[in-house]
Motif scaffolding. Structure first.
Motif: not given
Lengths: 416, 416
Positions: B204-209
């Motif tokens: 999803e191209g997210k930096d942070i979970g």
């Protein structure tokens, strides 16, 4: 052809005693036998068989594959011999009857002819084929295969066991390599008595299986490539679960085999998944599908349909699949006259019988390519074989050998 | 609480250099690490970590399970410390980041505070938990489990590795058994940074979970008992094919997990069939189903439905099935305030983020039972971990540690 009278029977007690005597050589750990081919125990078993054959007045032949031939003369010097036999080698955890009954049943045919002082036109030869089991040196039915021209002798000699020992060297080591050219013998016919290794005869209460066909076989090894991934942190839609794809293929194997009921069968006996860890989604599944049928067209159809079905399943799941044909042989149709001789013998003796298809491979399946051949089957408890718990009753052994005797002697033709 | 300004960032290069330096200890065979717990390499890794912590002005604590605590003083002597950390031990074929990033990320928090000369009200403690992986001494998360009161210390000491060596003895041997009572420390909060070990953030191209929950788990081992039989000579209707029954159960596992989409998951990673021979119908199949969900009621439902489904399948096929619960833990709901601190930090720093559920177990899952806890996740390439090819980018490591820094320092409260 002149057949024996219906009152003529083999000596069931002598047969059983010989089976029990042979079983003392290479005993297993659980009441069966471990007399694998070309071991010292195999050599001992061969020596005992030869001693018995010589005592029955036979002359012995030995070919370059270690196949043993015990000859009882016929009256017609031009008549080809009728062969009868099977194999004395066993699985590592084998039973006392698989193969052995067919060899010692052949010996009992000769002993009975001697008892009754019956002469036959055709000579009768009892044969012990080397390495039918194929467990120590793959493939199975190795020496009968060389005899029938399926394999070359050099290729057979180069087969190695798990310790790296070669078939050819081990044959010399145990002292049972002969001079005779393999496959040079011509046969009038060959009969093989064997336990069914399946549950049908016992379940139906039949004494005798008249073997009309041998199933052909296709072994197809499938390798499904998915992707190893954590069982917890990988969302369901992102999985490439090779184990699940395999499960769907296994359902298709069943469906395809059942579509050719009642004679076709299919199953996967060998399954390995990788990395085989409880918290890793299988990234690879390797399994072998075993399809069998007495009809070549059915085997061809089953293999083709499975390839399409597996490819479709894997395409839908985004997985790769590779196919490797790891084994196979064509169905066998046994000789009509020989099969009739078996059926007539069962009828004449009053034994219940049915036609049956051999699901397993046997030396007779290869010999059928070079000589008129048929098989007799007797029941075994619970269909169990290749297992030390393999069991038959003395009555089943007697009935099978009675039928073998009548079929062989009718084919060899009694001289009045 | 006083939070750091959005312009405050950790030193990404220093963090990466430390990760690479630590990775030199216990190198793997394929570019990753083999620094299993309580080996000499683990001892070396601990010594390096301690040297770095002392250089950063920390005082060290060591408890009787070998858990290491590096303290940076706070200004309020009565304030409980904010803990931050993970584990330095690796799988036998582990990566360079799993666990290590969380520990050295914690160290980087302290180094950055030192750089900026920032004081906090609460002390900050960087922790290295012993034996998170559980490969050498099962179960995983052993020492954090003792800390949280899930296991007793004596039981933990008695865990043995494959060579029969005890955890307690090996802890003494490498010289990292401390005097401090395990679990005596009280925590204001605990934060753990970890690579995702799954594919969602990267995809999803997210930096942070922002980890809101830890999945609960149920491991159910099924043993299906059919009957070994010859693949050729056993008619289809007389078969008791344990492999086929297993295939049908595997399809149910998928169906049941999907019925609780999107968060529930299910798969069988471990499968053994017997005797596993190409020409024998499987007489036994043993496999472990791994069901996970962040909701206890869903786990309970999946287990119950699978038991019914497997029993029904086996009843219909005339097979036996036995169930054994071989593992399990309840879902974790992380502390609302701590989770908000992580989310706020990502927002403040302008990193893209999403809520995520941890599919794997982590030390934080046990500590959550005794202290307010939350986790930060960063992406990893292809979701890969427990594999020497595990990879993250320096940018991902930097972003995750920036968020960790801000969440920890906000919770520890900057003294203006």
């Amino acid at each position: 052809m002149a057949a024996p009278g219906e009152n003529l029977r083999i000596n069931g007690e002598r047969l059983w005693d010989s089976l029990m005597e042979m079983a003392k050589i290479g005993p297993g750990v659980a009441g069966g036998n471990n007399r694998q081919t070309l071991t010292d125990a195999d050599g001992e078993g061969r020596a005992l068989f030869q001693k018995w054959c010589e005592a029955a007045g036979c002359s012995m032949g030995l070919d370059q594959m270690g196949n043993m031939f015990a000859l009882r003369e016929g009256t017609d010097l031009d008549a080809l011999p009728v062969y009868v036999g099977s194999h004395l080698d066993t699985q590592p955890t084998g039973g006392k009857y698989d193969g052995v009954l067919g060899v010692l049943g052949g010996l009992e045919v000769i002993r009975t002819l001697n008892d009754l002082d019956i002469k036959t036109k055709h000579p009768i030869v009892v044969v012990n084929w080397t390495n039918e089991e194929g467990t120590r040196f793959a493939p199975a039915m190795l020496a009968s295969g060389v005899f029938a021209g399926v394999h070359t002798q050099d290729w057979a000699y180069d087969r190695v066991d798990a310790k790296g020992k070669k078939f050819g060297d081990e044959l010399v080591r145990i002292g049972w390599k002969g001079d005779e050219e393999v496959g040079a013998r011509k046969m009038h016919a060959l009969f093989e008595l064997h336990i069914e290794q399946g549950p049908i005869l016992e379940a139906e209460g039949k004494d005798i299986g008249v073997v009309t066909h041998g199933q052909g076989l296709c072994w197809l090894q499938l390798t499904i490539i998915g992707k190893d991934a954590h069982t917890g942190s990988t969302p369901m839609p992102m999985r490439k679960n090779a184990g699940l794809a395999m499960a769907r293929v296994l359902e298709k194997v069943e469906e395809i085999a059942l579509s050719h009921a009642p004679h076709a069968v299919g199953a996967a006996g060998h399954i390995d998944i990788y990395p085989n860890s409880r918290n890793v989604i299988p990234g690879k599944a390797v399994f072998t599908v075993d399809f069998r049928s007495p009809e070549l067209a059915v085997i061809t159809d089953m293999e083709a349909r499975l390839r399409v079905a597996a490819q479709t399943i894997c395409d839908e799941m985004g997985l790769e699949v590779e196919f490797e044909k790891t084994g196979g042989f064509d169905p066998v149709e046994f000789d009509e006259t020989c099969v009739a001789a078996v059926r007539n013998a069962a009828e004449r003796l009053g034994y219940s019988h049915r036609n049956i298809i051999s699901g397993a491979g046997h030396d007779a399946c290869w010999i059928n390519q070079v000589a008129p051949t048929a098989m007799v089957m007797c029941p075994c408890v619970d269909g169990l074989s290749h297992n030390e718990a393999e069991e038959i009753s003395p009555e089943w052994a007697r009935a099978g050998t009675d039928v073998l005797f009548h079929a062989v002697v009718e084919t060899a033709e009694i001289v009045e």
